[in-house]
Design an enzyme around this catalytic site. Structure first.
Site, PDB file in Angstrom:
ATOM      1  N   GLN A   1       0.824  -1.204   0.000  1.00  0.00           N
ATOM      2  CA  GLN A   1       0.000   0.000   0.000  1.00  0.00           C
ATOM      3  C   GLN A   1       0.860   1.257   0.000  1.00  0.00           C
ATOM      4  OE1 GLN A   1      -2.313  -0.714   3.506  1.00  0.00           O
ATOM      5  NE2 GLN A   1      -3.749  -2.075   2.473  1.00  0.00           N
TER       6      GLN A   1
ATOM      7  N   ARG B   1       0.064   1.659  18.660  1.00  0.00           N
ATOM      8  CA  ARG B   1      -0.908   1.210  19.650  1.00  0.00           C
ATOM      9  C   ARG B   1      -1.630   0.035  19.019  1.00  0.00           C
ATOM     10  NH1 ARG B   1      -6.483   2.438  20.044  1.00  0.00           N
ATOM     11  NH2 ARG B   1      -7.289   1.587  22.017  1.00  0.00           N
ATOM     12  N   ALA B   2      -1.448  -1.139  19.604  1.00  0.00           N
ATOM     13  CA  ALA B   2      -1.911  -2.374  18.966  1.00  0.00           C
ATOM     14  C   ALA B   2      -3.415  -2.338  18.714  1.00  0.00           C
ATOM     15  CB  ALA B   2      -1.549  -3.583  19.829  1.00  0.00           C
ATOM     16  N   ASP B   3      -3.811  -2.874  17.571  1.00  0.00           N
ATOM     17  CA  ASP B   3      -5.216  -2.918  17.188  1.00  0.00           C
ATOM     18  C   ASP B   3      -5.804  -4.322  17.256  1.00  0.00           C
ATOM     19  OD1 ASP B   3      -4.737  -4.281  14.514  1.00  0.00           O
ATOM     20  OD2 ASP B   3      -3.620  -2.446  14.186  1.00  0.00           O
TER      21      ASP B   3
ATOM     22  N   GLU C   1      -2.420   5.243  10.473  1.00  0.00           N
ATOM     23  CA  GLU C   1      -3.812   4.799  10.533  1.00  0.00           C
ATOM     24  C   GLU C   1      -4.444   5.368  11.793  1.00  0.00           C
ATOM     25  OE1 GLU C   1      -4.700   0.675  10.279  1.00  0.00           O
ATOM     26  OE2 GLU C   1      -4.013   0.468   8.212  1.00  0.00           O
TER      27      GLU C   1
END
Length: 677
Positions: A277, A513-515, A568
């Site tokens: 991407q 920051r983990a998703d 993101e």
């Protein structure tokens, strides 16, 4: 058990007589016996290897066997008839000790013993061209089997990628030579050559495949050459550095890819980006580049690469750099100098690879470093070594720290291998590493992992520091930051990274920051900001920041420059009222914010992506900056990935640029220039 018949006359030999040649007539031990652990002690004293071991009951002497490498051929070298110690000048060989019984039979072997095992620990493998190549391949395959990303179902039927959040860490180094290996790289794996040039180590095949789409994190390859085509289908928190690919390079494979970073690398053939991407390439040379999705950026890249082009769906950014940069330090070895860390010289701008005309920089002997091992070291031991003036080399492992590491001396080098990971213990609610406002510090190759609750994870310089480091800047390479995901506990930080010093060079950061996975949720892994930059004249090459609750990146310092930015927004915003900035008057928090009062800033190739999954919320501006000053942005794109109905981003920057939402998924803006005062 290995057995060896010792010649009966051996015990009658005068002690002063060398017996190394006597064993050539003896039957060699079973080559299938390859000991894994040492039962004794290995030290280097006055540049000689000293091996000692516990006395074996009923033993009449000890057979010394030596190999030039860990998985090489062990040959008879000496015999100890009295005592349990052995001294030798060959400090880089591997040794094992055979306990000889009264019947002249070797009962078992202790070992192996070596400088490399003792110094670098169990998670670091150092290979030689003299090793049995099948055993080397087996070691590499064994670690890949633990971390290959294969999706496994948990007890609730949820799929997890094998190894993605494991505590395993693995580092493989290769001495100069050629290796007929097929290296498959999973999570938390690093491979690197030990020669001063990447041409000195040749690997037949190196592969990182996207076995799970978009999450191919945490692996690095550097300072080696690949004999043909190479697949490097990775995402964030990866690095391909100082590599010569003698064929084509593919950046996507069996799954979708979202990356990535490449620097100081030569590709003889074509780089095919495929499903990537976005991608950032710096100071490299390609035969050709082929492909794009949204945001492909080149800084100082030679070869047939696309020139500047941008429209509503993104494109290519190809610019020279006029800023300072410093390549990442690397571990090297040669038989004359032993182990050293090579610190590349500071440069400004330029294009192509740094190593075409030899290694330009400083070699620091490993004796000037404290080599950290996770099985023995704490914040106390590490800070004690720093206080003595030592540099730090972190071997692969996880280090739980009761207090911050304090980097106070100028020109200190702190570098890690194998995704060496720092975590705060429950006692540490401060930070993991604090760097004083001093010249020339180099930090690289470390994963900073949040614990229960800390203020930050890395701080560079103190509040309101003003020193000018332009002649010898602080350099930060391949640093990765994670809040949540690995453990089923609540975690929190105010900001992962705070940079207060001026003239800092950042080179490949992923701040996350983990998703997904454990300890993840709006009130579970709480982190307001990813990166806060207060220092002046800070430069970033490749900055990736994702999913923080408020501003992803805040730039308070003047004179900053960013080459490539990927961001993101948080997936898990619960409602619009929980996500309002500017005193509750503006929807959402920008993905990249240059604060009011900043008078100069530049940024190139920025992408801000929307997946607002949990509620019908919107973001007013992907990027915010002052409307006046010497401020310019080039090549920006916002993307609606997916999400809750009616979610999206209204503008690219400061009210300019079209909205993205379902049905209108990309909005590219070529340029924004503030009004000059």
């Amino acid at each position: 058990m290995i057995k060896k018949r010792i010649l009966s006359f051996l015990v009658a030999l005068p002690f002063a007589v060398s017996i190394a040649g006597v064993f050539t007539a003896c039957k060699k031990p079973d080559s299938g016996k390859k000991p894994d652990t040492a039962d004794g002690n290995f030290q280097i004293i006055d540049n000689r290897a000293h091996i000692s071991w516990d006395e074996v009951e009923g033993c009449t002497g000890y057979l010394i066997q030596k190999s030039p490498s860990r998985f090489g051929n062990y040959a008879d070298a000496d015999y100890v008839a009295d005592g349990t110690d052995y001294v030798t000048d060959d400090i880089y060989a591997y040794y094992r000790i055979g306990a000889v019984g009264a019947d002249g039979v070797v009962k078992d072997f202790l070992g192996p013993f070596s400088y490399e095992l003792e110094t670098f620990g169990k998670n670091t493998y150092i290979f030689s061209p003299l090793d049995d190549i099948e055993q080397v391949q087996s070691v590499l395959d064994g670690f890949y089997a633990l971390t290959d990303g294969t999706v496994e179902k948990d007890e609730d039927g949820n799929g997890r990628a094998r190894g993605e959040f494991t505590d395993e860490r693995f580092s493989a180094f290769f001495k100069a030579g050629e290796y007929a290996l097929d290296i498959k790289m999973g999570y938390y794996t690093s491979v690197a050559g030990l020669d001063a040039s990447p041409e000195g180590v040749s690997i037949s095949k190196v592969t990182a495949d996207a076995t799970i789409s978009l999450c191919n994190f945490w692996r690095t390859a550097e300072n080696l050459s690949v004999g043909g085509d190479m697949l490097w289908a990775v995402s964030q928190a990866t690095s391909l550095r100082r590599v010569h690919v003698k064929g084509n390079l593919r950046l996507s494979g069996s799954g979708a890819t979202s990356g990535g970073f490449l620097a100081d690398t030569k590709v003889d053939g074509t780089v095919n980006s495929g499903s990537q991407q976005q991608w950032f390439s710096r100071n490299s040379a390609f035969g050709k580049w082929n492909g794009k999705v949204w945001n492909m950026a080149f800084v100082g890249v030679d070869g047939e690469v696309p020139q500047n082009y941008w429209d509503k769906s993104g494109g290519y950014t190809n610019v020279p750099s006029d800023r300072q940069l410093r390549e990442k330090p690397i571990l090297t070895f040669d038989e004359v100098s032993g182990y050293r860390i090579f610190v590349p010289e500071l440069q400004t701008g330029g294009s192509g690879v740094s190593w075409n005309n030899g290694a330009r920089g400083e070699f620091i002997p490993i004796s000037d470093f404290y080599v950290a091992r996770s099985d023995r070291d704490t914040a106390e031991t590490l800070n004690a070594q720093l206080a003595k003036g030592k540099h730090l080399f972190f071997t692969a492992g996880i280090y739980e720290l009761d207090e911050p590491l304090k980097i106070t001396a100028g020109n200190t080098v702190v570098t890690g291998a194998g995704l060496a990971t720092l975590r705060p213990s429950a006692k540490n609610n401060d930070t993991l590493m604090r760097v004083a406002d001093v010249d020339g510090v180099k930090i690289s190759g470390i994963l900073f992992d949040a614990g229960n609750s800390t203020k930050t994870l890395l701080e560079v310089g103190g509040k309101n520091c003003t020193a000018d480091h332009s002649a010898n800047p602080i350099a930060l390479n391949d640093l990765f930051f994670r809040v949540g995901g690995a453990k089923a506990v609540k975690t929190s930080v105010e900001a992962c990274v705070e940079i207060n010093s001026s003239n800092v060079i950042g080179d490949n950061f992923w701040v996350w920051r983990a998703d997904h996975w454990d300890g993840v949720g709006w009130t579970e892994n709480v982190a307001k900001n990813g990166v806060i930059i207060n220092g002046a004249n800070v430069t970033f090459y490749g900055l990736f920041v994702e999913h923080f609750l408020e501003y992803q990146t805040i730039w308070n310092g003047n004179g900053g420059t960013t080459y490539f930015y990927q961001c993101e927004l948080p997936y898990d915003v619960p409602d619009q009222n929980s996500w309002l900035s500017h005193g509750g008057t503006v929807n959402g928090y920008a993905g990249y914010k240059v604060a009011e009062g900043v008078t100069s800033h530049r940024a190139y190739a920025l992408g801000v992506y929307s997946y607002l999954r949990d509620a019908p919320v919107r973001l007013e501006n992907a990027i915010e900056c002052p409307s006046t000053g010497d401020i310019s942005f080039y090549h920006m794109i916002t993307v609606y990935l997916t999400g809750y109905e009616q979610t999206g981003i209204d503008h690219v920057i400061n009210g300019e640029g079209a909205a993205v939402q379902k049905g209108a998924t990309t909005s590219g803006l070529e340029q924004y220039v503030a009004v000059k005062p």
